[in-house]
Structure formats: C-alpha cells, structure tokens
Motif scaffolding. Structure first.
Motif, PDB file in Angstrom:
ATOM      1  N   ILE A 370       0.874  -1.173   0.000  1.00  0.00           N
ATOM      2  CA  ILE A 370       0.000   0.000   0.000  1.00  0.00           C
ATOM      3  C   ILE A 370       0.907   1.218   0.000  1.00  0.00           C
ATOM      4  O   ILE A 370       1.530   1.557   1.015  1.00  0.00           O
ATOM      5  CB  ILE A 370      -0.918   0.004   1.244  1.00  0.00           C
ATOM      6  CG1 ILE A 370      -1.844  -1.214   1.244  1.00  0.00           C
ATOM      7  CG2 ILE A 370      -1.737   1.300   1.293  1.00  0.00           C
ATOM      8  CD1 ILE A 370      -2.900  -1.208   0.174  1.00  0.00           C
ATOM      9  N   ALA A 371       1.026   1.869  -1.158  1.00  0.00           N
ATOM     10  CA  ALA A 371       2.035   2.920  -1.330  1.00  0.00           C
ATOM     11  C   ALA A 371       1.533   4.298  -0.952  1.00  0.00           C
ATOM     12  O   ALA A 371       2.335   5.208  -0.706  1.00  0.00           O
ATOM     13  CB  ALA A 371       2.525   2.928  -2.775  1.00  0.00           C
ATOM     14  N   GLY A 372       0.208   4.494  -0.929  1.00  0.00           N
ATOM     15  CA  GLY A 372      -0.335   5.790  -0.536  1.00  0.00           C
ATOM     16  C   GLY A 372      -0.525   5.886   0.969  1.00  0.00           C
ATOM     17  O   GLY A 372      -0.506   4.875   1.687  1.00  0.00           O
ATOM     18  N   ALA A 373      -0.704   7.100   1.434  1.00  0.00           N
ATOM     19  CA  ALA A 373      -0.934   7.316   2.865  1.00  0.00           C
ATOM     20  C   ALA A 373      -2.312   6.788   3.253  1.00  0.00           C
ATOM     21  O   ALA A 373      -3.283   6.934   2.503  1.00  0.00           O
ATOM     22  CB  ALA A 373      -0.831   8.799   3.199  1.00  0.00           C
ATOM     23  N   VAL A 374      -2.388   6.165   4.425  1.00  0.00           N
ATOM     24  CA  VAL A 374      -3.648   5.632   4.954  1.00  0.00           C
ATOM     25  C   VAL A 374      -3.924   6.306   6.287  1.00  0.00           C
ATOM     26  O   VAL A 374      -3.090   6.269   7.193  1.00  0.00           O
ATOM     27  CB  VAL A 374      -3.580   4.105   5.137  1.00  0.00           C
ATOM     28  CG1 VAL A 374      -4.914   3.587   5.666  1.00  0.00           C
ATOM     29  CG2 VAL A 374      -3.232   3.411   3.831  1.00  0.00           C
ATOM     30  N   LEU A 375      -5.097   6.908   6.398  1.00  0.00           N
ATOM     31  CA  LEU A 375      -5.453   7.647   7.607  1.00  0.00           C
ATOM     32  C   LEU A 375      -6.791   7.180   8.132  1.00  0.00           C
ATOM     33  O   LEU A 375      -7.785   7.151   7.397  1.00  0.00           O
ATOM     34  CB  LEU A 375      -5.525   9.153   7.298  1.00  0.00           C
ATOM     35  CG  LEU A 375      -6.022  10.062   8.429  1.00  0.00           C
ATOM     36  CD1 LEU A 375      -5.068  10.026   9.612  1.00  0.00           C
ATOM     37  CD2 LEU A 375      -6.195  11.491   7.916  1.00  0.00           C
ATOM     38  N   GLY A 376      -6.832   6.815   9.407  1.00  0.00           N
ATOM     39  CA  GLY A 376      -8.086   6.496  10.077  1.00  0.00           C
ATOM     40  C   GLY A 376      -8.349   7.492  11.177  1.00  0.00           C
ATOM     41  O   GLY A 376      -7.595   7.551  12.157  1.00  0.00           O
ATOM     42  N   THR A 377      -9.376   8.297  11.015  1.00  0.00           N
ATOM     43  CA  THR A 377      -9.727   9.312  12.007  1.00  0.00           C
ATOM     44  C   THR A 377     -10.863   8.766  12.861  1.00  0.00           C
ATOM     45  O   THR A 377     -11.961   8.556  12.370  1.00  0.00           O
ATOM     46  CB  THR A 377     -10.169  10.617  11.325  1.00  0.00           C
ATOM     47  OG1 THR A 377      -9.128  11.084  10.483  1.00  0.00           O
ATOM     48  CG2 THR A 377     -10.495  11.676  12.377  1.00  0.00           C
ATOM     49  N   GLY A 378     -10.570   8.499  14.133  1.00  0.00           N
ATOM     50  CA  GLY A 378     -11.586   7.892  14.985  1.00  0.00           C
ATOM     51  C   GLY A 378     -11.561   6.384  14.919  1.00  0.00           C
ATOM     52  O   GLY A 378     -12.430   5.709  15.471  1.00  0.00           O
ATOM     53  N   GLY A 379     -10.559   5.820  14.245  1.00  0.00           N
ATOM     54  CA  GLY A 379     -10.412   4.379  14.128  1.00  0.00           C
ATOM     55  C   GLY A 379      -8.964   4.041  13.863  1.00  0.00           C
ATOM     56  O   GLY A 379      -8.049   4.814  14.176  1.00  0.00           O
ATOM     57  N   ASP A 380      -8.728   2.879  13.277  1.00  0.00           N
ATOM     58  CA  ASP A 380      -7.373   2.455  12.939  1.00  0.00           C
ATOM     59  C   ASP A 380      -7.010   2.881  11.529  1.00  0.00           C
ATOM     60  O   ASP A 380      -7.878   2.989  10.656  1.00  0.00           O
ATOM     61  CB  ASP A 380      -7.257   0.935  13.040  1.00  0.00           C
ATOM     62  CG  ASP A 380      -7.555   0.406  14.433  1.00  0.00           C
ATOM     63  OD1 ASP A 380      -7.096   1.028  15.409  1.00  0.00           O
ATOM     64  OD2 ASP A 380      -8.247  -0.629  14.546  1.00  0.00           O
ATOM     65  N   GLY A 381      -5.722   3.076  11.316  1.00  0.00           N
ATOM     66  CA  GLY A 381      -5.289   3.289   9.954  1.00  0.00           C
ATOM     67  C   GLY A 381      -5.628   2.072   9.110  1.00  0.00           C
ATOM     68  O   GLY A 381      -6.275   2.179   8.075  1.00  0.00           O
TER      69      GLY A 381
END
Length: 399
Positions: A370-381
């Motif tokens: 997974i080459a792009g950024a992964v963001l989880g707001t209020g949860g897990d990435g």
C-alpha cells in the motif's frame, strides 16, 4: 408519415394489432407531434400495441413542446407487447420528447413485453422530464442505448428482465457525453429482482457525461446466477442521498465494478454486496468519496466469495475501504497508484473474514505494498482481521 401531426384526442399516432406486427415509421425530423390534447390527461405521442406480433417504432419527430402544459401527459412513445411468445419490441427515437403529466408514472419512452424476445430502446433525443426517462421491461434481453440528455423526475433510465442468466441480460449503455438525471430516484437503475428475474446486468457509461440520482447514481440488483458488470470510464457518477454506485445480488453471480471518474455518494461512494457468496471486484480508478458510509464497500457473505478492491484513485468515507467475506473467501485490498485512503470517522482500511478461514491481505507482498498514505480518524489506519493468514504490506504513512 412525413408531416406534422396535430392531436385532437389523446394520442398523436395509435397503432394496435392482435395477431400481426405493428410498425410506426415517422421519419421527418422537421415534423412535430403535438396538439391541444396534450394539455389533458391521457396524452401519448405514439402508441404501438400488439398481442402476438413484433413491434417496431422509428421516430425522428419532436413530440410535445417545452413549457407550460404543452408536453405529453403519459408517454412520448409507448410500445407494449402483451401476448408472450418470442416476438421483439424495438423503439428507435431521435426526436426531443417533452412530458409534463401530473399523474405518475409518466414516460419519455416505454417499451415493455411479456415475451422472451428482445426489448430494445435506441434513443438520441432529449427526454424532459417524465417520471421515467427511458423504461424497458421484458422476459428476455432488455437493452437501452442512449446518446441523448435524459432528465427525469424519478429515474433517468430503468431496465428490468424477468428472464434468467445466462440466457438473458439487462443492459444500459450511454454515449455521446450524455447526462442522465433521476431527480428523486436513481440516475440509472437495472433492477431484475424487482421484476422477479435473475438476468445478467451490464451498465456501460464509458462515454457518458454525468450520471446523477437523487438516491443512487447507478443502482443494480439481480439474484441466483445473474452477474453484474458496471463500467463508468471517466464519467462522473453521483448519488445525492444514498450511494454513487450500488450493486447487489442475493445470488452467486460475480460483481465487477470499474470506475475512472468521480464517484460520490452520501452513504457509500461504491457499494457492492452479495448475500449469496459472489466474487466481487472493484477497481476504482478515479476519486471515490463516501459520506456516512465507506468510500468503497465490498462485502460477500453466505458462501466463499473472493473480494478484491484495487484502489486507483483517492478514496475516502467514514471508513475509507471496507471489504469482507466469509467461508474460504479471500479478501484483498491493493493500492494501484499510490493513492490516499482516508477514513474520516473510522478506519482507513477495514479488511476482514472473521467467520471463515479466507486469507486477508492489505497489500500483497514486498513488491506490492500500500504505497499511498492511509489515515483512520476515529479508528485504525488499517484494521485487518481473520482466522487464517493475515498479510499487511505498507510503504507509506499509516495513522
């Protein structure tokens, strides 16, 4: 006909047969079907009805007029085969059709049949604005090809078949950058289960403009062995209150969705769901945005469906990507072009098979992370869960 038709009663052209075929040939593009009767309930531009014969309608003329009460009240073109058998219904239209009847449902073009013969609508004209812009229903193959702007109060284009796969398919194709709008319902709806059918589903908007619905941009439903194929190309697909694209089946037929333009929904950007153990593949190659749901939601239950989500465009929703299966079905989420995946109120990526033994993979290896950024707001990435092998391969920030 090669001249104007002024309707003094409820229909401009009316043709009906019991055992024979019906052909209406209205070929003067400069002519018009209109009249004072169109300001009264019951107005049709063209009606063609047969019990056991084939029906063919060719129309180049404008039907009705824009503004006020000058449009037809029921349908611009209405073709109906009632007696079963294998006969076909075909409507070819190039004229603009105006509809303003207050008693729903109204139709720009409706072609319906109880036979197993093909039902086909080929439209190049403007449709403005009936309950259903283009409506096709039959017991065999149902095909709607459109290259004209369609504006409908409920559903822009509707197709259904009571037939079964693999013999029968309901297909909608939009070209010429035509925009399709279903103001209160779906932009395009192919709903075989509503009619009790299990035909294959094909939606092709590769050369369309914007497809937009007050509910879903594109909605499809089938069952049993019926498969679903949706290809949007660079066309934008928008669902104002529900999903950008919604595809479901209660059967085992595969679902494949390929997008390239903006796909946007108030709930899910893309939702693909099977309760019969289907294989599901989603390739979202354009920006995909969900609201209260997921950017992409792909779920298969009731069997061993293989679920694959290949992220080729920036993807976001309350959960960025939600993918799950059951049984031995594997779940794979891949990042094709280093795109960001964002969960605005939950996990960035949620991939699971918690009731079975299928492999769960987020990225597939050291050379396919997974080459792009992964963001989880209020949860897990990234939340990857299962009872068997779990693979997570990343190459960028995960928060």
């Amino acid at each position: 006909n090669v001249d104007n038709i002024e309707a003094a009663t409820g229909t401009g052209i009316y043709a009906q047969a019991t055992t024979g075929s019906v052909t209406v040939d209205n070929k003067n593009a400069a002519s018009k079907i209109d009249g004072t009767a169109f300001s009264q309930n019951g107005g049709y531009g063209i009606q063609a009805i047969s019990t056991t014969g084939t029906i063919l309608v060719d129309n180049l003329a404008q039907i009705g007029d824009a503004g006020g009460t000058l449009g037809v009240d029921q349908a611009g073109i209405f073709a109906k085969l009632t007696g079963g058998g294998t006969n076909t219904v075909t409507v070819n239209n190039e004229g603009a059709i105006y509809v303003d009847g207050a008693v729903a449902p109204t139709y720009g073009i409706a072609a319906t049949s109880t036979s197993t013969g093909d039902v086909t609508i080929n439209n190049k004209g403007l449709i403005d604005p009936p309950t259903y812009g283009l409506y096709g229903s039959g017991a065999g193959n149902v095909t709607i090809n459109d290259s004209g702007v369609v504006l409908a109060n409920l559903t822009g284009i509707y197709a259904e078949s009571t037939g079964a796969a693999p013999a029968c398919t309901s297909k909608v194709k939009v070209t010429n950058a035509a925009t399709i709008t279903g103001t209160a319902g779906n932009g395009i709806e192919v709903n075989n289960t509503k009619a009790g059918g299990s035909a294959n589903v094909v939606v092709d908007t590769l050369a369309a403009g914007v497809v937009q619905g007050g509910a879903n941009g594109i909605f499809t439903s089938t069952k049993l062995a019926g498969t679903t194929q949706i290809d949007t190309g660079t066309a934008d697909t928008k669902g104002t209150t529900v999903d950008g694209i919604h595809a479901d089946t209660s059967g085992s037929g595969a679902i494949v969705i390929n997008t390239g333009g903006l796909t946007q929904g108030n709930d899910d950007g893309i939702q693909a769901d099977s309760t019969g153990g289907s294989n599901i593949t989603v390739n979202n190659n354009g920006q995909t945005t969900g609201g209260t749901g997921a950017g992409v939601k792909a779920t298969s239950s009731g069997g061993n469906g293989v679920v694959a989500v290949n992220v080729g465009g920036a993807t976001s929703g309350t959960i960025g990507v939600l993918a799950s299966s059951t049984g031995t079905g594997s779940v794979t989420v891949k990042d094709v072009n280093s795109n960001s995946i964002t969960g605005t109120g939950g996990d960035g990526i949620n991939a699971s098979n918690t009731t079975g033994t299928g492999v769960v993979s987020v990225g597939t290896g050291t050379g396919d992370r997974i080459a792009g950024a992964v963001l989880g707001t209020g949860g897990d990435g990234i939340d990857a869960a299962g009872n068997s092998t779990i693979n997570v391969f990343t190459g960028n920030d995960v928060k």
